[in-house]
Design an enzyme around this catalytic site. Structure first.
Site, short mmCIF file in Angstrom:
data_model
loop_
_atom_site.label_atom_id
_atom_site.label_comp_id
_atom_site.label_asym_id
_atom_site.label_seq_id
_atom_site.Cartn_x
_atom_site.Cartn_y
_atom_site.Cartn_z
N SER A 223 0.79 -1.23 0.00
CA SER A 223 0.00 0.00 0.00
C SER A 223 0.82 1.28 0.00
O SER A 223 0.35 2.31 -0.45
CB SER A 223 -0.94 0.02 1.21
OG SER A 223 -1.82 -1.09 1.13
N THR A 224 2.03 1.24 0.51
CA THR A 224 2.82 2.47 0.59
C THR A 224 4.26 2.20 0.16
O THR A 224 4.70 1.06 0.08
CB THR A 224 2.85 3.03 2.02
OG1 THR A 224 3.57 2.12 2.86
CG2 THR A 224 1.46 3.24 2.57
#
Length: 187
Positions: A8-9
């Site tokens: 996600s990041t």
């Protein structure tokens, strides 16, 4: 076998997923390092463009295909329609097995159910708007005054082609204007 990994990041690492997919026998990996909320995932788009019927897409977990159930179902449905098998390591789903095919059927049924619910909600919203006197859908291409002008010009012998060119609309729009019942003149 083709693998897909997503984190996600930028602060998270794809290493663990890459290792698991390599051990699972994936010959090529596609990755994304961004949230699964949006539909703009270049790695997933490239994977969907790359795979062909008979290929198997392997993911560490189904949630790597999207953040919501509906997003996951859409991706699974896209793969299934293309004849691509899916294998999820964490959930033990393998579409090449009888159980996997059963799960594919369940996913397809869930997708159909979700689409039907969306259509029902949209129809209810349109009905509520109409009940309140609000127009739904696209705005008309022609104003009522333009429609009256078109009917008048046509009665005087103007050709459909000239009306299309003059108003910059399609033939269908001109015919719709011609078939509209004449509205009473404003008082």
């Amino acid at each position: 076998m083709v693998g897909y990994a997503r984190v996600s990041t930028d602060h998270q690492s794809l290493d663990q997923q890459r290792d698991a997919l390599t051990v699972a026998g994936c010959e090529r990996l596609f990755t994304d390092q961004l949230s699964g909320v949006g539909d703009n995932r270049p790695g997933l788009a490239a994977l969907l463009d790359y795979v062909r019927a008979g290929d198997t897409v392997v993911v560490v977990a189904l949630d790597r295909l999207g953040r919501s159930l509906s997003g996951i179902i859409r991706t699974v449905e896209t793969l299934t329609e293309a004849g691509v098998l899916l294998r999820s390591l964490r959930e033990g789903i393998d579409y090449s097995t009888a159980t996997g095919r059963m799960l594919a059927g369940i996913f397809a049924a869930l997708a159909a159910y979700e689409r039907e619910l969306m259509h029902e909600r949209a129809a209810a919203a349109r009905a509520a708007a109409r009940a309140r006197g609000r127009h739904t859908g696209r705005p008309p291409k022609l104003t009522p005054a333009q429609a009256r002008q078109i009917r008048s010009l046509r009665e005087r012998g103007e050709s459909i082609s000239d009306l299309v060119a003059g108003y910059g609309v399609s033939r269908a729009t001109i015919y719709r204007a011609l078939n509209t019942a004449t509205e009473p003149a404003p008082a």
